[in-house]
Design a protein around this motif. Sequence first.
Motif, PDB file in Angstrom:
ATOM      1  N   ALA A  69       0.814  -1.214   0.000  1.00 53.18           N
ATOM      2  CA  ALA A  69       0.000   0.000   0.000  1.00 53.18           C
ATOM      3  C   ALA A  69       0.848   1.264   0.000  1.00 53.18           C
ATOM      4  O   ALA A  69       0.378   2.326  -0.382  1.00 53.18           O
ATOM      5  N   LEU A  70       2.095   1.154   0.406  1.00 52.20           N
ATOM      6  CA  LEU A  70       2.953   2.340   0.497  1.00 52.20           C
ATOM      7  C   LEU A  70       3.911   2.499  -0.675  1.00 52.20           C
ATOM      8  O   LEU A  70       4.710   3.430  -0.697  1.00 52.20           O
ATOM      9  N   HIS A  71       3.857   1.623  -1.673  1.00 49.09           N
ATOM     10  CA  HIS A  71       4.785   1.730  -2.790  1.00 49.09           C
ATOM     11  C   HIS A  71       4.564   2.998  -3.603  1.00 49.09           C
ATOM     12  O   HIS A  71       5.520   3.635  -4.044  1.00 49.09           O
ATOM     13  N   THR A  72       3.313   3.402  -3.811  1.00 52.08           N
ATOM     14  CA  THR A  72       3.056   4.595  -4.615  1.00 52.08           C
ATOM     15  C   THR A  72       3.614   5.844  -3.945  1.00 52.08           C
ATOM     16  O   THR A  72       4.312   6.629  -4.599  1.00 52.08           O
ATOM     17  N   PRO A  73       3.354   6.079  -2.643  1.00 46.73           N
ATOM     18  CA  PRO A  73       3.983   7.256  -2.033  1.00 46.73           C
ATOM     19  C   PRO A  73       5.508   7.175  -2.012  1.00 46.73           C
ATOM     20  O   PRO A  73       6.177   8.183  -2.199  1.00 46.73           O
ATOM     21  N   LEU A  74       6.056   5.989  -1.842  1.00 42.17           N
ATOM     22  CA  LEU A  74       7.506   5.844  -1.833  1.00 42.17           C
ATOM     23  C   LEU A  74       8.085   6.201  -3.199  1.00 42.17           C
ATOM     24  O   LEU A  74       9.083   6.908  -3.298  1.00 42.17           O
ATOM     25  N   MET A  75       7.444   5.726  -4.242  1.00 45.27           N
ATOM     26  CA  MET A  75       7.943   6.006  -5.578  1.00 45.27           C
ATOM     27  C   MET A  75       7.786   7.476  -5.943  1.00 45.27           C
ATOM     28  O   MET A  75       8.598   8.035  -6.675  1.00 45.27           O
ATOM     29  N   SER A  76       6.752   8.125  -5.437  1.00 50.63           N
ATOM     30  CA  SER A  76       6.604   9.550  -5.744  1.00 50.63           C
ATOM     31  C   SER A  76       7.636  10.383  -4.993  1.00 50.63           C
ATOM     32  O   SER A  76       8.030  11.452  -5.449  1.00 50.63           O
ATOM     33  N   ARG A 126      -2.637  11.125  -9.446  1.00 53.56           N
ATOM     34  CA  ARG A 126      -3.673  10.088  -9.449  1.00 53.56           C
ATOM     35  C   ARG A 126      -3.976   9.622  -8.029  1.00 53.56           C
ATOM     36  O   ARG A 126      -5.124   9.354  -7.677  1.00 53.56           O
ATOM     37  N   MET A 127      -2.916   9.520  -7.210  1.00 53.07           N
ATOM     38  CA  MET A 127      -3.124   9.112  -5.821  1.00 53.07           C
ATOM     39  C   MET A 127      -3.918  10.175  -5.061  1.00 53.07           C
ATOM     40  O   MET A 127      -4.818   9.853  -4.284  1.00 53.07           O
ATOM     41  N   LEU A 128      -3.606  11.444  -5.287  1.00 55.50           N
ATOM     42  CA  LEU A 128      -4.335  12.521  -4.612  1.00 55.50           C
ATOM     43  C   LEU A 128      -5.775  12.620  -5.096  1.00 55.50           C
ATOM     44  O   LEU A 128      -6.661  13.014  -4.343  1.00 55.50           O
ATOM     45  N   ASP A 129      -6.011  12.272  -6.372  1.00 58.29           N
ATOM     46  CA  ASP A 129      -7.371  12.297  -6.905  1.00 58.29           C
ATOM     47  C   ASP A 129      -8.265  11.259  -6.217  1.00 58.29           C
ATOM     48  O   ASP A 129      -9.482  11.390  -6.237  1.00 58.29           O
ATOM     49  N   LEU A 130      -7.671  10.222  -5.657  1.00 53.38           N
ATOM     50  CA  LEU A 130      -8.467   9.210  -4.957  1.00 53.38           C
ATOM     51  C   LEU A 130      -9.128   9.779  -3.709  1.00 53.38           C
ATOM     52  O   LEU A 130     -10.145   9.256  -3.250  1.00 53.38           O
ATOM     53  N   PHE A 131      -8.576  10.855  -3.165  1.00 56.20           N
ATOM     54  CA  PHE A 131      -9.107  11.424  -1.930  1.00 56.20           C
ATOM     55  C   PHE A 131     -10.103  12.553  -2.164  1.00 56.20           C
ATOM     56  O   PHE A 131     -10.548  13.187  -1.231  1.00 56.20           O
TER      57      PHE A 131
END
Length: 132
Positions: A69-76, A126-131
């Motif tokens: 679940a934390l791979h996307t924030p880590l990669m950003s 895209r991750m921020l759009d989820l919220f």
Amino acid sequence: PPKPKAAPIAAKKEAEANPMKAACIGALVLMLGVSALLGLGEGVKTSLLTTFLLAGAAGYQAVWGVAHALHTPLMSVTNAISGMTAVGGLLLMQRSSDAHAAYILAMLAVAASAVNIIGGFVVSQRMLDLFK
């Protein structure tokens, strides 16, 4: 009534990850990497080799130790590292007007960094759009 199958339980036990085996494989890969770099001879300074190997080992442990679940924030977050690679490539492009091979490698570093930076911003958006 049909008999319950005992084979899937045995398959699950075999499929479980063995931490000792994973550690041994990691140590073997690291040893092969050190051997390959030491085989390059006198051209590789020990301090540069040590820095490269420690950075590679730390990066490997950091990325593979993170929950899915934390791979996307880590990669950003790696955009900062790509930004530094892009700055280094631009500086090398400026200073290597005579050496064409260094100039081409610098251009490739800047291009790869740009792709990573843009992709990181797209994924972050895209991750921020989820919220929303």
